[in-house]
Design an enzyme around this catalytic site. Structure first.
Site, PDB file in Angstrom:
ATOM      1  N   GLY A  55       0.932  -1.253  -0.120  1.00 50.67           N
ATOM      2  CA  GLY A  55       0.025  -0.007   0.014  1.00 50.67           C
ATOM      3  C   GLY A  55       0.913   1.331  -0.134  1.00 50.67           C
ATOM      4  CB  SER A  56       0.507   4.508  -1.498  1.00 51.47           C
ATOM      5  OG  SER A  56       1.094   4.123  -2.790  1.00 51.47           O
ATOM      6  N   GLY A  57       1.441   5.388   1.237  1.00 52.32           N
ATOM      7  CA  GLY A  57       1.363   6.071   2.350  1.00 52.32           C
ATOM      8  C   GLY A  57       2.474   5.619   3.399  1.00 52.32           C
ATOM      9  CG  HIS A  58       3.630   2.462   4.268  1.00 55.62           C
ATOM     10  ND1 HIS A  58       3.152   2.639   5.327  1.00 55.62           N
ATOM     11  CD2 HIS A  58       3.005   1.530   3.481  1.00 55.62           C
ATOM     12  CE1 HIS A  58       2.130   1.936   5.559  1.00 55.62           C
ATOM     13  NE2 HIS A  58       2.035   1.260   4.353  1.00 55.62           N
ATOM     14  CE  LYS A 106       5.170  -2.974   4.209  1.00 56.24           C
ATOM     15  NZ  LYS A 106       4.826  -2.671   2.777  1.00 56.24           N
ATOM     16  CG  ASP A 111       0.970  -6.129   0.786  1.00 60.11           C
ATOM     17  OD1 ASP A 111       0.299  -5.540  -0.097  1.00 60.11           O
ATOM     18  OD2 ASP A 111       1.456  -5.459   1.540  1.00 60.11           O
ATOM     19  CG  HIS A 220      -1.540  -0.404   7.392  1.00 61.13           C
ATOM     20  ND1 HIS A 220      -0.698  -1.571   7.647  1.00 61.13           N
ATOM     21  CD2 HIS A 220      -1.156  -0.164   6.260  1.00 61.13           C
ATOM     22  CE1 HIS A 220       0.233  -1.845   6.483  1.00 61.13           C
ATOM     23  NE2 HIS A 220      -0.082  -1.170   5.718  1.00 61.13           N
TER      24      HIS A 220
END
Lengths: 331, 331
Positions: A55-58, A106, A111, A220
């Site tokens: 996921g994005s946001g990291h 991860k 994922d 998250h």
């Protein structure tokens, strides 16, 4: 929600666009996807490709670690959401030059499922693919999106070690063996001072009182294991190093690498102070620290907090791999 | 105040300690000071030393840019407070090897006064010292701590350009001439979404409503020129690029470098989205962009917001200097 964006539904597309336009010598976007690969991809010809994502946001994870000596490609999902199997498959095809592709995943259910599906798609086209699932977060067993332990900032050490091996021409089997050897040596635990706000949600995933922290929060915003009043840095260190010691059972003369990772909104000043306390504590336990890194490397949007990763260096090879020269925008 | 610290009165000392312990190959502390210099200082023998510094709270500025091809030393003051002349003088002595020392000073009254005093102290010991005062922030004339315009993130371009020249063996006079040539070409403007909290103060220097932003805020929270409701990224870009255009008066075919700098608490995702909009806007104005950089490089503790720096590249030499290879922990 106070964010510098245009449309919450379009943040990842615009982010990837900004990223590849800012660093065209490093990153190229695979048309029609939110995956990026090394612009100098010709250099890995005959070598194993290393692909990660999630996921994005990291940010800067994962795209910031694409480059010589680390990742060959990164697949960006929507915010806090796994990338789709077809996009992962596009990345696999892009970086395979016959030696195969290794996936660093991860440990989140989405994922794991989507990367495995992409692997199956690659199998059908006779691309050799192997993988490792990183589950370095010792805070809790099972979690909101996870069976077992979560994969967090320690994954970057996996990228670093495997990336150097791939760059030196290791085979897919050798990289798999190295990944399996390294996996139990990497452990992480975090403390959060505030929650993260996903653009499409518009409010923080969790909230803490003005004087409250939470130990063991995931990247998250998944629940941790205890809330209490804010402590001094050295008391936070006492708790987090204590938890890591329960796992590693430090012995006199053990060698470790240490990563202090900011979650996004925590200033570097605090991260350096925290690292200073970590090094004091480890010294008092007679643990030798051979490698240190501090920064906002695997973030959780605007969450405040830090994670602490220890990586047991039980061979000189591992330290050499951490010190191996890389050329990425964020390592 | 929610910070990972021990004692608000001791944050800079502990931060510097954490910094040099994390990166011993890069940074060494000058005993009894909060100044750091290149651990490989022997490499600059016979070359001009480049020294910068200022109040702490802007990490990774300045220590993060100490290393081959950028700064020789950085002097860390207390938070948002100029370093003392004696500490600046210690840094000058440490990096002088006969060719002299060049000081890069951000335009704040305290910094200008203390760096000038340190220069006088060096003069008395026959160390050749020259300097430049960077005043790239176009938002306002005069400010809380400043006569004239403030020195902000564009200063990093000055470090980069002068650092490469020093590394290549330029003389002190040549570096001074280069600094004076570059100075009018660098301009910056910022927008803040929240204020910063100095540890010893314990509350934000200013506050904004939940839906409010302020244009033109300085890196110590100095007032800007207008508050209004939060806009979309592309509308913020319209305002900030418009202000920069009033200064530069863009002409078709002009070449620029662009720096999007996060103020501390703003996630990289937003910075990349913002950069994407900046590049769209500049393309529509027929401005050519030859160099781009995005990151939290000159922060203001936990302030949310971004600054936009444009650097007019009126010779190929300047682009070469931006692309010159450096070895620091943060560039």
């Amino acid at each position: 929600m106070k964010k510098i964006i245009n449309d919450p539904a379009n943040v990842v597309d615009e982010m990837v666009q900004g990223l590849v336009r800012s660093y065209p010598d490093y990153l190229t976007r695979i048309d029609g996807t939110e995956a990026v690969y090394r612009t100098d991809i010709a250099k890995i010809k005959g070598k194993v490709g290393i692909v990660s994502g999630g996921g994005s946001g990291h940010e800067p994870t994962h795209a910031g670690f694409v480059g010589q000596g680390m990742l060959s490609a990164a697949v960006c999902g929507e915010v806090f959401t796994s990338p789709t199997p077809d996009q992962i498959f596009e990345a696999i095809k892009k970086v395979d030059s016959g030696a195969g592709v290794f996936l660093v995943i991860k440990n989140y259910s989405g994922d794991v499922m989507n990367f495995e599906m992409a692997k199956d798609m690659a199998d059908m086209e006779n691309i050799k693919v192997k993988s490792i699932v990183v589950d370095d977060d010792i805070a809790v067993e099972n979690s909101t999106y996870t069976q077992g332990r979560r994969g967090v900032a320690g994954t970057l050490f996996m990228h670093k070690v495997l990336g150097s091996a791939a760059d030196q021409g290791a085979s897919l089997d050798e990289i798999e063996a190295l990944a399996q050897k390294v996996l139990p040596n990497i452990k992480t635990i975090a403390v959060a001072l505030s929650g993260a706000t996903v653009p499409e949600v518009g409010k923080p995933g969790f909230t803490l009182a003005d004087d409250e922290i939470e130990y063991g929060v995931g990247i998250h915003g998944e629940p941790g294991y205890r809330r209490e009043k804010l402590q001094k840095s050295k008391d936070l260190v006492e708790e987090l190093v204590g938890k890591l010691n329960e796992e590693f059972k430090f012995a006199d003369g053990d060698h470790y690498a240490v990563l202090v990772n900011g979650m996004g909104a925590t200033p570097l000043m605090e991260e350096y102070i925290f690292m200073n306390d970590v090094l004091n504590k480890l010294a008092s336990l007679k643990v030798k620290v051979d490698f240190t890194k501090v920064g906002n490397l695997m973030t959780s949007l605007d969450m405040a907090g830090v994670s602490l990763t220890l990586f047991k260096l039980d061979s000189d090879e591992l330290l050499d791999r951490l010190n191996y020269k890389v050329d990425t925008i964020a390592w």
